[in-house]
Design an enzyme around this catalytic site. Sequence first.
Site, mmCIF file in Angstrom:
data_model
loop_
_atom_site.group_PDB
_atom_site.id
_atom_site.type_symbol
_atom_site.label_atom_id
_atom_site.label_comp_id
_atom_site.label_asym_id
_atom_site.label_seq_id
_atom_site.Cartn_x
_atom_site.Cartn_y
_atom_site.Cartn_z
ATOM 1 N N GLY A 15 0.840 -1.204 0.000
ATOM 2 C CA GLY A 15 0.000 0.000 0.000
ATOM 3 C C GLY A 15 0.871 1.248 0.000
ATOM 4 O O GLY A 15 1.833 1.331 0.749
ATOM 5 N N VAL A 27 16.986 8.322 -1.327
ATOM 6 C CA VAL A 27 17.828 7.179 -1.724
ATOM 7 C C VAL A 27 18.665 7.564 -2.957
ATOM 8 O O VAL A 27 19.888 7.365 -2.993
ATOM 9 C CB VAL A 27 16.954 5.927 -2.019
ATOM 10 C CG1 VAL A 27 17.759 4.835 -2.723
ATOM 11 C CG2 VAL A 27 16.335 5.397 -0.727
ATOM 12 N N ARG A 76 1.264 -5.302 -5.237
ATOM 13 C CA ARG A 76 1.444 -6.467 -4.362
ATOM 14 C C ARG A 76 1.637 -7.652 -5.302
ATOM 15 O O ARG A 76 0.709 -8.038 -5.991
ATOM 16 C CB ARG A 76 0.214 -6.659 -3.470
ATOM 17 C CG ARG A 76 0.028 -5.520 -2.477
ATOM 18 C CD ARG A 76 -1.078 -5.814 -1.474
ATOM 19 N NE ARG A 76 -1.096 -4.814 -0.414
ATOM 20 C CZ ARG A 76 -1.985 -3.834 -0.315
ATOM 21 N NH1 ARG A 76 -2.934 -3.702 -1.204
ATOM 22 N NH2 ARG A 76 -1.926 -2.972 0.683
ATOM 23 N N GLY A 106 5.816 -2.165 3.557
ATOM 24 C CA GLY A 106 5.410 -2.670 4.867
ATOM 25 C C GLY A 106 5.951 -4.061 5.140
ATOM 26 O O GLY A 106 6.873 -4.529 4.451
ATOM 27 N N ASP A 107 5.362 -4.747 6.110
ATOM 28 C CA ASP A 107 5.942 -6.026 6.534
ATOM 29 C C ASP A 107 5.893 -7.106 5.450
ATOM 30 O O ASP A 107 6.805 -7.924 5.349
ATOM 31 C CB ASP A 107 5.355 -6.509 7.868
ATOM 32 C CG ASP A 107 3.849 -6.588 7.841
ATOM 33 O OD1 ASP A 107 3.248 -6.197 6.816
ATOM 34 O OD2 ASP A 107 3.267 -7.045 8.838
ATOM 35 N N THR A 130 4.086 2.924 5.443
ATOM 36 C CA THR A 130 2.670 2.565 5.544
ATOM 37 C C THR A 130 1.993 3.565 6.463
ATOM 38 O O THR A 130 2.616 4.010 7.439
ATOM 39 C CB THR A 130 2.446 1.133 6.100
ATOM 40 O OG1 THR A 130 1.081 1.024 6.563
ATOM 41 C CG2 THR A 130 3.348 0.809 7.275
ATOM 42 N N ILE A 131 0.754 3.895 6.169
ATOM 43 C CA ILE A 131 0.073 4.876 7.043
ATOM 44 C C ILE A 131 -0.337 4.246 8.369
ATOM 45 O O ILE A 131 -0.651 4.944 9.314
ATOM 46 C CB ILE A 131 -1.171 5.500 6.366
ATOM 47 C CG1 ILE A 131 -2.260 4.451 6.087
ATOM 48 C CG2 ILE A 131 -0.787 6.252 5.106
ATOM 49 C CD1 ILE A 131 -3.618 5.064 5.806
ATOM 50 N N ASP A 132 -0.333 2.899 8.438
ATOM 51 C CA ASP A 132 -0.878 2.225 9.628
ATOM 52 C C ASP A 132 0.025 2.295 10.867
ATOM 53 O O ASP A 132 -0.429 2.051 11.979
ATOM 54 C CB ASP A 132 -1.147 0.749 9.309
ATOM 55 C CG ASP A 132 -2.328 0.576 8.375
ATOM 56 O OD1 ASP A 132 -3.075 1.550 8.188
ATOM 57 O OD2 ASP A 132 -2.506 -0.531 7.833
ATOM 58 N N ASP A 134 2.278 0.222 11.770
ATOM 59 C CA ASP A 134 2.235 -1.086 12.432
ATOM 60 C C ASP A 134 3.520 -1.883 12.247
ATOM 61 O O ASP A 134 3.492 -3.105 12.164
ATOM 62 C CB ASP A 134 1.027 -1.889 11.911
ATOM 63 C CG ASP A 134 1.070 -2.102 10.416
ATOM 64 O OD1 ASP A 134 1.886 -1.454 9.733
ATOM 65 O OD2 ASP A 134 0.286 -2.918 9.910
ATOM 66 N N ARG A 159 -17.563 17.005 12.191
ATOM 67 C CA ARG A 159 -18.097 17.549 13.456
ATOM 68 C C ARG A 159 -18.986 18.772 13.195
ATOM 69 O O ARG A 159 -20.013 18.958 13.844
ATOM 70 C CB ARG A 159 -16.956 17.923 14.406
ATOM 71 C CG ARG A 159 -17.433 18.503 15.725
ATOM 72 C CD ARG A 159 -16.292 18.728 16.676
ATOM 73 N NE ARG A 159 -15.748 17.480 17.196
ATOM 74 C CZ ARG A 159 -16.374 16.687 18.066
ATOM 75 N NH1 ARG A 159 -17.565 17.016 18.522
ATOM 76 N NH2 ARG A 159 -15.820 15.573 18.474
ATOM 77 N N GLY A 175 -6.771 0.960 9.271
ATOM 78 C CA GLY A 175 -6.084 0.235 10.332
ATOM 79 C C GLY A 175 -6.664 -1.162 10.382
ATOM 80 O O GLY A 175 -7.521 -1.468 11.191
ATOM 81 N N ARG A 176 -6.174 -1.989 9.456
ATOM 82 C CA ARG A 176 -6.691 -3.356 9.317
ATOM 83 C C ARG A 176 -6.435 -4.171 10.576
ATOM 84 O O ARG A 176 -7.286 -4.893 11.050
ATOM 85 C CB ARG A 176 -5.989 -3.998 8.119
ATOM 86 C CG ARG A 176 -6.653 -5.194 7.557
ATOM 87 C CD ARG A 176 -6.017 -5.629 6.271
ATOM 88 N NE ARG A 176 -4.676 -5.059 6.042
ATOM 89 C CZ ARG A 176 -4.114 -4.982 4.847
ATOM 90 N NH1 ARG A 176 -4.749 -5.406 3.795
ATOM 91 N NH2 ARG A 176 -2.902 -4.487 4.710
ATOM 92 N N GLU A 192 -16.045 10.799 21.215
ATOM 93 C CA GLU A 192 -16.595 10.274 22.486
ATOM 94 C C GLU A 192 -16.043 8.889 22.770
ATOM 95 O O GLU A 192 -15.772 8.533 23.898
ATOM 96 C CB GLU A 192 -18.132 10.127 22.439
ATOM 97 C CG GLU A 192 -18.874 11.262 21.816
ATOM 98 C CD GLU A 192 -18.460 12.585 22.401
ATOM 99 O OE1 GLU A 192 -18.381 13.531 21.615
ATOM 100 O OE2 GLU A 192 -18.173 12.686 23.610
ATOM 101 N N LYS A 218 -24.553 16.484 25.995
ATOM 102 C CA LYS A 218 -23.989 16.550 24.638
ATOM 103 C C LYS A 218 -25.099 16.327 23.611
ATOM 104 O O LYS A 218 -25.914 15.407 23.766
ATOM 105 C CB LYS A 218 -22.898 15.499 24.460
ATOM 106 C CG LYS A 218 -21.657 15.820 25.259
ATOM 107 C CD LYS A 218 -20.534 14.868 24.933
ATOM 108 C CE LYS A 218 -19.367 15.106 25.874
ATOM 109 N NZ LYS A 218 -18.287 14.164 25.713
ATOM 110 N N SER A 220 -24.381 16.159 20.132
ATOM 111 C CA SER A 220 -23.878 15.392 18.983
ATOM 112 C C SER A 220 -22.643 14.625 19.439
ATOM 113 O O SER A 220 -22.005 15.007 20.419
ATOM 114 C CB SER A 220 -23.513 16.329 17.829
ATOM 115 O OG SER A 220 -22.415 17.129 18.185
#
Length: 328
Positions: A15, A27, A76, A106-107, A130-132, A134, A159, A175-176, A192, A218, A220
């Site tokens: 990804g 690089v 991939r 990623g991994d 990776t944005i995750d 992880d 909001r 975030g799998r 919340e 609250k 909302s």
Amino acid sequence: MPKTIKKVAVLTSGGDSPGMNAAIRAVVRTCAYHNVECLGVYRGYEGLIEGDFVVLDARSVKGIINKGGTMLKSARSKEFRTAEGRQEAYKKLKEKGVDGLVVIGGDGSFTGALVFNQEFNFPVMGIPGTIDNDIFGTSHTLGFDTALNTVVDAIDKIRDTASSHNRLFFIEVMGRDVGHIALNCGIAGGAEEILIPEEDLGLERLVESLNKSKKSGKTSSIVIVAEGDKIGKNIFELKDYVDENMEGYDVRVSVLGHMQRGGAPSCFDRVLASRMGVKAVEAMLDGESNYMVGLKNNKMELTPLDSAIKGKTKINLELLRVSDIMST
Ligand code: F6P
């Protein structure tokens, strides 16, 4: 600095994430600085197998530090998981005289790099993109910071409309397997509740928390749900559950999706990418292989690829507590 490596190839795999271009640039320019030739590989391991290379010099990476995505494209590759595919990739690298490979991904991408090294004793170095967030061995992966800012911006906008209509919004973020984006953005966006894969808070707790919010005045609410959350219901089922079981809620769902992976990298990600690119190439020129570069205590450190793949990132429990207190 001893230089046995004369030509380095760089690819992006898995990804995409903001900052990958900045890392490619780093690089390439580090290679140029040390008079090492550099080749870019298109479409990750797919391009490696097909020999889809491009010569990159310092000038060919101008104007990309601020661009999202990856100029080398990403993929991939199923074929690289086969011995035949890897053999073909090795042949293509040898034909071009390449003697070191930098993998930005990623991994899954690192697993491929490690197997490749074990089979052909070919020097490899990983840059975590990776944005995750992880990946073990770095406090930040490339793109995580940018994604956080993108998501917070989206929550702020939702909001506005949530409070105008007195609505409850469930917002799904990426975030799998991990809740780093959800947890950080939930706090920054004033949610919340935050539902993450690492902690199954259960439906009852969610209902309790929403009731408490309502009683406290609250009008909302925002609930952030990581896509890999284990509460047992997907985000649309959560909405249905509240519709069917709780009085007086006007519920909406917003799935942020792939917009979280795009956009210009933040200043943090550009600097991180530049540092990682320099470290990856210089470590390779120093004779290192099978490492991932990472940020630890604001220093560039090397982690064995094997540990980076197998290690687990932990959620910051303090953030969960902060989120609890903030939703009072
Ligand atoms: O980049 C990681 C990730 O964002 C995950 O959180 C998500 O599940 C996945 O990518 C989706 O990727 P794709 O649509 O490319 O399969």
